[in-house]
Design a protein around this motif. Structure first.
Motif, PDB file in Angstrom:
ATOM      1  N   GLU A  11      -0.198  -3.143  -4.619  1.00 43.91           N
ATOM      2  CA  GLU A  11       0.262  -4.401  -5.218  1.00 43.91           C
ATOM      3  C   GLU A  11       0.447  -4.222  -6.729  1.00 43.91           C
ATOM      4  O   GLU A  11      -0.408  -3.618  -7.387  1.00 43.91           O
ATOM      5  N   LYS A  15       7.274  -1.814  -7.881  1.00 39.08           N
ATOM      6  CA  LYS A  15       8.317  -1.363  -6.928  1.00 39.08           C
ATOM      7  C   LYS A  15       9.577  -2.207  -6.972  1.00 39.08           C
ATOM      8  O   LYS A  15      10.680  -1.679  -7.048  1.00 39.08           O
ATOM      9  N   ARG A  49       7.581 -12.631   7.965  1.00 43.32           N
ATOM     10  CA  ARG A  49       6.954 -12.390   6.649  1.00 43.32           C
ATOM     11  C   ARG A  49       6.133 -13.606   6.188  1.00 43.32           C
ATOM     12  O   ARG A  49       5.033 -13.467   5.674  1.00 43.32           O
ATOM     13  N   TYR A  69       3.919  -6.919  11.960  1.00 45.52           N
ATOM     14  CA  TYR A  69       4.670  -5.992  11.092  1.00 45.52           C
ATOM     15  C   TYR A  69       5.650  -5.168  11.931  1.00 45.52           C
ATOM     16  O   TYR A  69       6.790  -4.942  11.533  1.00 45.52           O
ATOM     17  N   ARG A  95       9.208  -0.982   0.687  1.00 43.16           N
ATOM     18  CA  ARG A  95       8.193  -0.773   1.738  1.00 43.16           C
ATOM     19  C   ARG A  95       8.844  -0.489   3.097  1.00 43.16           C
ATOM     20  O   ARG A  95       9.885  -1.043   3.443  1.00 43.16           O
ATOM     21  N   THR A 100       2.500   0.412   6.621  1.00 41.51           N
ATOM     22  CA  THR A 100       1.643   0.065   7.763  1.00 41.51           C
ATOM     23  C   THR A 100       0.515   1.090   7.903  1.00 41.51           C
ATOM     24  O   THR A 100      -0.637   0.740   8.179  1.00 41.51           O
ATOM     25  N   TYR A 103      -1.825   0.282   4.694  1.00 42.07           N
ATOM     26  CA  TYR A 103      -2.560  -0.996   4.693  1.00 42.07           C
ATOM     27  C   TYR A 103      -3.342  -1.224   5.988  1.00 42.07           C
ATOM     28  O   TYR A 103      -4.529  -1.501   5.959  1.00 42.07           O
ATOM     29  N   GLN A 104      -2.620  -1.150   7.138  1.00 42.28           N
ATOM     30  CA  GLN A 104      -3.307  -1.448   8.404  1.00 42.28           C
ATOM     31  C   GLN A 104      -4.163  -0.244   8.848  1.00 42.28           C
ATOM     32  O   GLN A 104      -5.203  -0.426   9.448  1.00 42.28           O
TER      33      GLN A 104
HETATM   34  P1  TMP Z   1       5.344  -6.846  -1.089  1.00 42.88           P
HETATM   35  O1  TMP Z   1       4.357  -7.629  -1.899  1.00 42.88           O
HETATM   36  O2  TMP Z   1       5.584  -5.478  -1.591  1.00 42.88           O
HETATM   37  O3  TMP Z   1       6.585  -7.614  -0.769  1.00 42.88           O
HETATM   38  O4  TMP Z   1       4.628  -6.566   0.331  1.00 42.88           O
HETATM   39  C1  TMP Z   1       4.109  -7.575   1.057  1.00 42.88           C
HETATM   40  C2  TMP Z   1       2.701  -7.285   1.503  1.00 42.88           C
HETATM   41  O5  TMP Z   1       2.731  -6.812   2.840  1.00 42.88           O
HETATM   42  C3  TMP Z   1       1.922  -6.278   0.686  1.00 42.88           C
HETATM   43  O6  TMP Z   1       0.648  -6.820   0.428  1.00 42.88           O
HETATM   44  C4  TMP Z   1       1.754  -5.105   1.602  1.00 42.88           C
HETATM   45  C5  TMP Z   1       1.833  -5.718   2.973  1.00 42.88           C
HETATM   46  N1  TMP Z   1       2.352  -4.843   4.046  1.00 42.88           N
HETATM   47  C6  TMP Z   1       1.478  -4.366   5.010  1.00 42.88           C
HETATM   48  O7  TMP Z   1       0.278  -4.640   4.961  1.00 42.88           O
HETATM   49  N2  TMP Z   1       1.974  -3.604   6.019  1.00 42.88           N
HETATM   50  C7  TMP Z   1       3.306  -3.300   6.118  1.00 42.88           C
HETATM   51  O8  TMP Z   1       3.723  -2.603   7.068  1.00 42.88           O
HETATM   52  C8  TMP Z   1       4.206  -3.789   5.105  1.00 42.88           C
HETATM   53  C9  TMP Z   1       5.654  -3.474   5.197  1.00 42.88           C
HETATM   54  C10 TMP Z   1       3.689  -4.555   4.097  1.00 42.88           C
END
Ligand code: TMP
Length: 216
Positions: A11, A15, A49, A69, A95, A100, A103-104
């Motif tokens: 975050e 980007k 989203r 996701y 992204r 994924t 984060y996941q």
């Molecule tokens: P962004 O703030 O870059 O638009 O991304 C949205 C949020 O989604 C960010 O906190 C990261 C999260 N994310 C995941 O957890 N897994 C994913 O596969 C993607 C694409 C985003």
């Protein structure tokens, strides 16, 4: 010369600004460019989203989050990414599948093999040709992200920014681990002003394009 560039990072790493700058530069060089983002990039995926990033959705369990996701990605790849690549565009996506895993997988601790399988199902095998990982420590990135949410209309998109610093450390280290394992990654130092970071990105992209052009 169609190819697929993805931007990744924690975050507040900058980007989205850099996606815009790179697109502007390539369009200025008369290249056909499509910019998009995940989760989102088309109306159905944008609706997903909203569910994923709504801070009110504290009850969302990690497996449901993972599947959402994947669902958003399946729609986005079919509706936006593949057609654009087929038309010869350079697709720049904010992204993609690595998010994924970071984060996941590394962040939430979900099974990496399961995520790899779901990524494959969602993308039908479409992979980035170049992934620019904008790297910086999470405390710095989070400060920027929180400031951005205070000053922008995106204030409701903050679910992940509420996670503990420890979570974001795991995400960053996960990204760096992925980058060490795959040559398509280029790690970009995200410190410095916007133009300095853009210069680093431009050098990496120019090098990638030169290598592509040199292919037999
Ligand atoms: P962004 O703030 O870059 O638009 O991304 C949205 C949020 O989604 C960010 O906190 C990261 C999260 N994310 C995941 O957890 N897994 C994913 O596969 C993607 C694409 C985003």
């Amino acid at each position: 010369m169609a190819f697929f560039i993805t931007f990744e990072g924690i975050e507040g790493c900058g980007k989205s600004t850099q996606v815009g700058l790179l697109a502007k530069r390539l369009i200025g060089c008369r290249m056909p460019v499509l910019t998009t983002r995940e989760p989102g990039g088309c109306p159905i995926a944008d609706a997903v989203r909203q569910i994923l990033l709504d801070p009110a959705n504290t009850a969302l369990v990690p497996r449901a989050e993972l599947l959402l996701y994947a669902a958003a990605r399946a729609q986005h790849v079919s509706e936006v990414v593949v057609p654009a690549l087929q038309q010869g565009s350079i697709v720049i996506c904010d992204r993609f599948t690595d998010a994924t895993l970071a984060y996941q997988g590394f962040g939430r601790g979900l099974d990496i093999e399961l995520i790899l399988t779901l990524n494959q199902v969602a993308t039908g095998g479409v992979q980035p040709d170049l992934t620019l990982l904008l790297d910086m420590p999470p405390d710095e990135g989070l400060k920027r992200a929180i400031q951005r949410n205070i000053t922008s209309a995106l204030g409701h998109e903050e679910r992940f920014e509420k996670e503990a610093l420890e979570f974001h450390e795991k995400v960053r280290n996960g990204y760096l681990q992925l980058a060490r394992q795959d040559a398509r990654f280029c790690v970009i130092d995200a410190h410095g002003d916007i133009d300095t970071v853009a210069d680093r990105i431009n050098r990496a992209v120019d090098k990638f394009i030169a290598t592509r052009k040199a292919r037999p």
